[in-house]
Scaffold this motif. Structure first.
Motif, PDB file in Angstrom:
ATOM      1  N   ARG A   2       0.848  -1.180   0.000  1.00  0.00           N
ATOM      2  CA  ARG A   2       0.000   0.000   0.000  1.00  0.00           C
ATOM      3  C   ARG A   2       0.889   1.238   0.000  1.00  0.00           C
ATOM      4  NH1 ARG A   2      -5.694   0.118  -0.411  1.00  0.00           N
ATOM      5  NH2 ARG A   2      -6.365   1.819   0.845  1.00  0.00           N
ATOM      6  N   VAL A   3       0.607   2.158  -0.912  1.00  0.00           N
ATOM      7  CA  VAL A   3       1.307   3.428  -0.977  1.00  0.00           C
ATOM      8  C   VAL A   3       0.340   4.490  -0.469  1.00  0.00           C
ATOM      9  CG1 VAL A   3       2.388   5.143  -2.491  1.00  0.00           C
ATOM     10  CG2 VAL A   3       2.662   2.695  -2.978  1.00  0.00           C
ATOM     11  N   MET A   4       0.781   5.278   0.498  1.00  0.00           N
ATOM     12  CA  MET A   4      -0.011   6.383   1.012  1.00  0.00           C
ATOM     13  C   MET A   4       0.755   7.662   0.734  1.00  0.00           C
ATOM     14  SD  MET A   4      -0.543   8.854   3.627  1.00  0.00           S
ATOM     15  CE  MET A   4       0.785   8.515   4.743  1.00  0.00           C
ATOM     16  N   ILE A  16      -5.117  13.012   1.870  1.00  0.00           N
ATOM     17  CA  ILE A  16      -4.474  11.705   1.912  1.00  0.00           C
ATOM     18  C   ILE A  16      -5.036  10.825   0.800  1.00  0.00           C
ATOM     19  CG2 ILE A  16      -4.155   9.596   3.268  1.00  0.00           C
ATOM     20  CD1 ILE A  16      -4.319  11.377   5.763  1.00  0.00           C
ATOM     21  N   THR A  18      -4.375   6.874  -1.258  1.00  0.00           N
ATOM     22  CA  THR A  18      -3.717   5.570  -1.182  1.00  0.00           C
ATOM     23  C   THR A  18      -3.790   4.891  -2.544  1.00  0.00           C
ATOM     24  OG1 THR A  18      -5.734   4.433  -0.466  1.00  0.00           O
ATOM     25  CG2 THR A  18      -4.264   5.245   1.264  1.00  0.00           C
ATOM     26  N   SER A  20      -3.226   0.860  -4.072  1.00  0.00           N
ATOM     27  CA  SER A  20      -2.941  -0.556  -3.830  1.00  0.00           C
ATOM     28  C   SER A  20      -2.683  -1.244  -5.164  1.00  0.00           C
ATOM     29  CB  SER A  20      -4.117  -1.222  -3.102  1.00  0.00           C
ATOM     30  OG  SER A  20      -5.280  -1.116  -3.888  1.00  0.00           O
ATOM     31  N   LEU A  47      -5.535   4.642  -7.558  1.00  0.00           N
ATOM     32  CA  LEU A  47      -5.453   5.701  -6.567  1.00  0.00           C
ATOM     33  C   LEU A  47      -6.838   6.005  -6.000  1.00  0.00           C
ATOM     34  CD1 LEU A  47      -3.378   8.842  -6.633  1.00  0.00           C
ATOM     35  CD2 LEU A  47      -5.819   9.118  -6.400  1.00  0.00           C
ATOM     36  N   SER A 129       9.558   5.478   3.564  1.00  0.00           N
ATOM     37  CA  SER A 129       9.021   6.836   3.472  1.00  0.00           C
ATOM     38  C   SER A 129       9.961   7.690   2.637  1.00  0.00           C
ATOM     39  CB  SER A 129       8.833   7.438   4.864  1.00  0.00           C
ATOM     40  OG  SER A 129      10.073   7.512   5.539  1.00  0.00           O
ATOM     41  N   ARG A 153       4.436   7.312   2.129  1.00  0.00           N
ATOM     42  CA  ARG A 153       4.631   6.227   3.103  1.00  0.00           C
ATOM     43  C   ARG A 153       4.222   4.937   2.405  1.00  0.00           C
ATOM     44  NH1 ARG A 153       1.694   5.151   8.863  1.00  0.00           N
ATOM     45  NH2 ARG A 153       2.573   3.084   9.122  1.00  0.00           N
ATOM     46  N   ILE A 154       5.056   3.920   2.535  1.00  0.00           N
ATOM     47  CA  ILE A 154       4.820   2.648   1.856  1.00  0.00           C
ATOM     48  C   ILE A 154       4.914   1.526   2.881  1.00  0.00           C
ATOM     49  CG2 ILE A 154       5.643   1.072   0.061  1.00  0.00           C
ATOM     50  CD1 ILE A 154       6.985   3.717  -1.153  1.00  0.00           C
ATOM     51  N   GLU A 155       3.934   0.641   2.861  1.00  0.00           N
ATOM     52  CA  GLU A 155       3.951  -0.570   3.681  1.00  0.00           C
ATOM     53  C   GLU A 155       3.917  -1.743   2.713  1.00  0.00           C
ATOM     54  OE1 GLU A 155       4.395  -0.742   6.943  1.00  0.00           O
ATOM     55  OE2 GLU A 155       4.420   1.437   7.121  1.00  0.00           O
TER      56      GLU A 155
END
Length: 184
Positions: A2-4, A16, A18, A20, A47, A129, A153-155
Motif C-alpha cells: 500500500r502506498v499512502m 491523503i 492511497t 494498492s 489511486l 518513506s 509512506r509505503i507498507e
C-alpha cells in the motif's frame, strides 16, 4: 503493498490518498543489503482519495494524467544501504507522469519469516518513506491550492515466489520468477 501519500490542501488539511496493487520484484539478502535490487510498478488508476470527485481531479491531465501515464515505476540504481540496525536507504529512479527523477526511500526492514497462515509462504516486510515535489514531475497547476511537497509512506509485504509453484491467490500479487519476492 500500500502506498499512502499526503499533500497540503489550501492549508486546511493534508489530503491523503492511497494506492494498492503494486507489482514487482525484490532481490534481497538479509546478510548483504548492498546487493538488493527492487523494481516496482504502481498502477495509478487504483489511486483513491476517499472521494470520487477528488480522485477524478487527481487523475486529470493537470495532475497525474493517468490516461497517458497509467503507471509509476521505482527502480533501485544502487543496492540498499544499511544505515543502522534494521534501517537503510534505497535510492533509485522514480518515473511518475512520464518524468524520471532520482528518489531515495528511507527503509525499515520489519521482519522475515514464515507467514502464520496457509499457505505459510516465506514473507518479508518493509516500511518506507520519502518526500518529493510534485512540480519536479510536471504538476504545477493550482499552486495556491495544492502544496508542492508530497509525503510518501509505503507498507510492503512480499512473499518468496519459489515457496509455491501455483499462481498467487492474492488479487494484487504479481507473478515473478524465483528467487524474487513479490509485493503482497
Amino acid at each position: 503493498t500500500r502506498v499512502m501519500f499526503a499533500i497540503d490542501h489550501a492549508g486546511f488539511s493534508k489530503a491523503i490518498g492511497t494506492i494498492s496493487g503494486s507489482q514487482g520484484s525484490l532481490h534481497f539478502d538479509v546478510g548483504d543489503w548492498s546487493s538488493a535490487r527492487l523494481d516496482v510498478v504502481v498502477p495509478m488508476h487504483r489511486l483513491d482519495m476517499g472521494d470520487s470527485g477528488w480522485s477524478a481531479s487527481v487523475f486529470a491531465p493537470r495532475f497525474l494524467d493517468v490516461k497517458r501515464h497509467p503507471q509509476a515505476r521505482f527502480v533501485t540504481t544502487t543496492g540498499l544501504e544499511r544505515t543502522n540496525g534494521n534501517r537503510g536507504r534505497a535510492c533509485g529512479q522514480l518515473t511518475l507522469r512520464g518524468v524520471t527523477r532520482p528518489l531515495c526511500l528511507d527503509v525499515v526492514f520489519n521482519k522475515a519469516g514464515r507467514y502464520p497462515l496457509p499457505p505459510f509462504r516465506r514473507t518479508i516486510g518493509f516500511s518506507a518513506s520519502a518526500m518529493l515535489k510534485r512540480s519536479d514531475y510536471g504538476m504545477t497547476s493550482w499552486q495556491s491550492l495544492v502544496g508542492d511537497d508530497i509525503e510518501l509512506r509505503i507498507e510492503a509485504e512480499l512473499f518468496r515466489r519459489d515457496d509455491d509453484d501455483a499462481a498467487p491467490t492474492h488479487a494484487d500479487a504479481p507473478s515473478a520468477e524465483p528467487p524474487e519476492s513479490t509485493p503482497h
